[in-house]
Design an enzyme around this catalytic site. Structure first.
Site, PDB file in Angstrom:
ATOM      1  CG  LEU A   1      32.816  -3.514  37.856  1.00 51.03           C
ATOM      2  CD1 LEU A   1      31.941  -3.203  36.655  1.00 51.03           C
ATOM      3  CD2 LEU A   1      31.971  -3.708  39.101  1.00 51.03           C
ATOM      4  CD  GLU A   2      36.897  -8.939  42.122  1.00 51.94           C
ATOM      5  OE1 GLU A   2      37.716  -8.535  42.947  1.00 51.94           O
ATOM      6  OE2 GLU A   2      35.912  -9.637  42.428  1.00 51.94           O
TER       7      GLU A   2
END
EC number: 3.5.4.30
Length: 197
Positions: free
Chosen positions: A132-133
Site C-alpha cells: 500500500l502507498e
C-alpha cells in the site's frame, strides 16, 4: 469483464480459485469486494542530502527508506503530507483469469488518507501481500493500527485467461511473492536496464 458479487467471491474462495489468507471475519466480505487489513510493517523515506531520486543511478532505493514494525495495539501515526509504504495483513493469490483493484475504504478517505498512489491494479496470477502507498492529504495526523480494515479488493473476470500471467518466466514480475512493503524496483524495468531504450 464483470465485477464479482459477494456470492461469487465466496464461491471462488471456497473453490480456492481466489485465495485471501487469512479472512478472520465473514464481515470482511462486502457486496462486491473484500475488506483488507493493515499489516504491521511500514517503510518511509529518510531525510537525505540527495536532491532527487534518479532511477538511472546505482544507489539502492532501499537505502532511502527506514523500516518500522509496529507492535500489536500500537498506532502508526501518519502526519499531513507524509507518505509511507505498508502492506496488507492478508496474502492474496489470483488465478490466470481474474484481475483485481485495491481501493481505499471511504472511511479512510474521509480522514484524508489514501491507500495507493497509482498501484491499485493487480494482474492475474499475482501472489503475495499487497503493498500500500499510503498518504495523508488531510490537515490532521491520523493513527493507523495493524489489523485495521483500510482498503478493499474488487475482483473482475477477464474475457479469457492470460497467456502469460504475472509470475510467468517471460513477465517482469518483480513483486511476485512479496511478504512486506516493497520499495520501488524501477531499476529492474527493462527500459531502465537498457538505458531508456
Amino acid at each position: 469483464m464483470a465485477i464479482l458479487s459477494d456470492k461469487d467471491i465466496k464461491k471462488y474462495l471456497d473453490e480456492g480459485r481466489i485465495v485471501i489468507d487469512p479472512i478472520t471475519n465473514e464481515k470482511q466480505i462486502q457486496p462486491s469486494s473484500v475488506d483488507l487489513r493493515l499489516g504491521d510493517q511500514f517503510k518511509g523515506f529518510k531525510i537525505i542530502t540527495k536532491p532527487y531520486i534518479d532511477p538511472f543511478d546505482n544507489t539502492d532505493l532501499e537505502s532511502y527508506m527506514s523500516s518500522i514494525t509496529v507492535e500489536e495495539d500500537k498506532p502508526f501515526i501518519i502526519h499531513p503530507g507524509e507518505f509511507t509504504l505498508a502492506t496488507t495483513y492478508e496474502n492474496v493469490k489470483l488465478p490466470d483469469d481474474i484481475v483485481a483493484r485495491v481501493e481505499g475504504r471511504s472511511s479512510m478517505g474521509r480522514l484524508g488518507i489514501t491507500m495507493h498512489v497509482t498501484a491499485g491494479y493487480i494482474d492475474p496470477g499475482f501472489e503475495g501481500n499487497i503493498t500500500l502507498e499510503i498518504s495523508n492529504i488531510g490537515k490532521m495526523p491520523v493513527a493507523l493500527y495493524p489489523g485495521q480494515r483500510v482498503c478493499q479488493i474488487v475482483f473482475e473476470t477477464m474475457t479469457s485467461p492470460s497467456e502469460k500471467p504475472y509470475g510467468h518466466e517471460d513477465r517482469d514480475s518483480k513483486y511476485m511473492g512479496q511478504t512486506g512493503p516493497q520499495v520501488s524496483k524501477i531499476k529492474e524495468d527493462f527500459d531502465i536496464i537498457n538505458g531508456g531504450k
